[in-house]
Design a protein around this motif. Structure first.
Motif, short mmCIF file in Angstrom:
data_model
loop_
_atom_site.label_atom_id
_atom_site.label_comp_id
_atom_site.label_asym_id
_atom_site.label_seq_id
_atom_site.Cartn_x
_atom_site.Cartn_y
_atom_site.Cartn_z
N GLU A 1 0.98 -1.25 -0.03
CA GLU A 1 0.08 -0.21 -0.24
C GLU A 1 0.97 1.12 0.16
N TRP A 2 0.81 2.14 -0.88
CA TRP A 2 1.69 3.30 -1.02
C TRP A 2 0.53 4.30 -0.95
N VAL A 3 0.94 5.35 -0.06
CA VAL A 3 0.23 6.62 0.43
C VAL A 3 0.85 7.70 0.16
N GLN A 4 0.51 8.82 -0.53
CA GLN A 4 0.94 10.23 -0.64
C GLN A 4 0.45 11.06 0.42
N ALA A 5 1.41 11.35 1.35
CA ALA A 5 1.32 12.57 2.23
C ALA A 5 2.54 13.05 2.66
N ASP A 6 2.36 14.18 3.49
CA ASP A 6 3.41 14.90 3.99
C ASP A 6 3.54 14.10 5.24
N VAL A 7 4.63 13.63 5.54
CA VAL A 7 5.12 12.94 6.67
C VAL A 7 4.95 13.84 7.91
N ARG A 8 5.26 14.86 7.92
CA ARG A 8 5.26 15.79 8.96
C ARG A 8 3.68 15.66 9.72
N SER A 9 2.64 15.08 8.99
CA SER A 9 1.24 14.95 9.47
C SER A 9 0.89 13.82 8.69
N PHE B 1 14.81 5.57 5.92
CA PHE B 1 16.30 5.50 5.61
C PHE B 1 16.63 6.77 4.83
N GLY B 2 17.68 7.41 5.22
CA GLY B 2 18.37 8.42 4.24
C GLY B 2 17.37 9.53 4.11
N ALA B 3 16.36 9.70 4.92
CA ALA B 3 15.55 10.86 4.69
C ALA B 3 15.60 12.00 5.85
N LEU B 4 15.98 11.79 6.98
CA LEU B 4 16.09 12.69 8.05
C LEU B 4 16.69 14.07 7.68
N GLY B 5 17.73 14.14 6.76
CA GLY B 5 18.19 15.52 6.29
C GLY B 5 17.26 16.47 5.44
N HIS B 6 16.10 15.91 5.15
CA HIS B 6 15.13 16.68 4.55
C HIS B 6 14.45 17.57 5.45
N PHE B 7 14.48 17.35 6.56
CA PHE B 7 13.67 17.93 7.75
C PHE B 7 14.75 18.97 8.67
N LEU B 8 14.44 20.38 8.65
CA LEU B 8 14.91 21.15 9.50
C LEU B 8 14.60 20.71 11.11
N PRO B 9 15.64 21.12 11.88
CA PRO B 9 15.51 20.55 13.31
C PRO B 9 14.20 20.82 13.83
N ALA B 10 13.74 22.01 13.40
CA ALA B 10 12.50 22.53 14.09
C ALA B 10 11.34 21.70 13.60
N GLU B 11 11.31 20.89 12.45
CA GLU B 11 10.30 20.01 12.00
C GLU B 11 10.59 18.76 12.60
N ARG B 12 11.43 18.30 13.20
CA ARG B 12 11.25 16.91 13.40
C ARG B 12 10.43 16.62 14.51
N PRO B 13 10.27 17.57 15.58
CA PRO B 13 9.29 17.05 16.62
C PRO B 13 7.76 16.55 15.91
N ALA B 14 7.31 17.32 15.08
CA ALA B 14 6.07 16.71 14.36
C ALA B 14 6.31 15.54 13.67
N GLY C 1 4.11 12.26 14.89
CA GLY C 1 3.45 11.46 14.00
C GLY C 1 3.50 10.15 13.85
N VAL C 2 5.07 9.72 13.81
CA VAL C 2 5.33 8.39 14.00
C VAL C 2 4.89 7.78 15.20
N TYR C 3 5.00 8.35 16.24
CA TYR C 3 4.45 8.08 17.59
C TYR C 3 3.03 7.58 17.42
N ARG C 4 2.37 8.58 16.99
CA ARG C 4 0.98 8.31 16.93
C ARG C 4 0.40 7.03 16.09
N ALA C 5 1.22 6.85 14.85
CA ALA C 5 0.92 5.86 14.14
C ALA C 5 1.32 4.53 14.47
N LEU C 6 2.03 4.39 15.65
CA LEU C 6 2.38 3.00 16.12
C LEU C 6 1.53 2.79 17.13
#
Length: 237
Positions: A102-110, A123-136, A140-145
């Motif tokens: 299942e492939w889902v198109q979404a902004d992973v910050r929400s 894998f290899g994606a965290l550099g695409h987020f500024l430090p201020a964006e990591r909490p969101a 979201g991952v916490y909520r998804a688990l």
């Protein structure tokens, strides 16, 4: 560039002058033929380290790109596997390689999931987020688990200041900051904004219990330090 089937220098330049989303849409057809794709060696080492912690139910690849992370998730997860990314081009390539996922198109910050997964990887994606964006992102991952669920991702050790890679990554990040200061839209990709301690702090603040064992399958560096560690962030049961 990189291989006869890879993107040309001109194609990479056009991508780099685009937004992150549009840049990856452009790069998607040739992405797997570049060094930007996570190597099978790193994916297999991650899978080997996670295997004793499983089996898992359902799995989620956060910022899945062309779907390389399914090499880890599909053997470890007994339930459904899902990939989420904001690039339609990358998702199209992922679907072509793994039509059963299942492939889902979404902004992973929400992320649009609530207690739906037992294992999440990225894998290899965290550099695409500024430090201020990591909490969101981590919230979201916490909520998804589900309770007891696990977020896992490898993180490389910092290169010593005397190494070529230390200065190469420093130069890349400096060039990217100059590019984003003078050109719009921005292309967020930095290699030095995700140190291990910052990851631990942000994950702990999101509610996870965090451990960082070495990925022993990849061996040590010349100075004896681990080449990679596996960040294991557990949502409390």
């Amino acid at each position: 560039m990189f291989s006869p089937q890879g993107p040309s220098l001109r194609e990479l330049a056009v991508q780099a002058l685009s937004s992150v989303e549009h840049g990856y849409d452009l790069l998607a057809p040739k992405f797997d033929r570049t060094p930007f794709r996570t190597s099978d060696v790193l994916l297999d080492a991650t899978a080997d380290a996670l295997r004793p912690l499983g089996p898992f139910g359902s799995g989620l690849d956060v910022c899945c790109g062309t779907g390389a992370g399914m090499r880890v998730l599909e053997p470890l997860c007994q339930g459904r596997t899902t990939g989420v990314d904001f690039s339609a081009g990358m998702l199209a390539q992922a679907h072509a390689s793994h039509p059963e996922v299942e492939w889902v198109q979404a902004d992973v910050r929400s992320l649009p999931f609530t207690e739906a997964f037992d294992l999440a990887v990225t894998f290899g994606a965290l550099g695409h987020f500024l430090p201020a964006e990591r909490p969101a992102l981590f919230a979201g991952v916490y909520r998804a688990l589900r309770p007891g669920g696990l977020l896992a991702f490898p993180i490389g050790g910092p290169p010593p200041i005397t190494s070529f890679w230390y200065w190469a990554l420093l130069g890349f990040d400096a060039a990217m900051r100059v590019r984003n200061a003078v050109w719009r839209p921005p292309f967020v990709m930095y290699y030095r904004t995700c140190p291990l301690q910052a990851m631990r702090d942000d994950l702990t603040a999101a509610g996870f219990t965090v451990t960082t064992p070495p990925l022993t399958g990849l061996g040590p560096r010349k100075d004896g330090a681990p080449r990679y560690r596996l960040v294991l962030a557990r949502k409390p049961s």
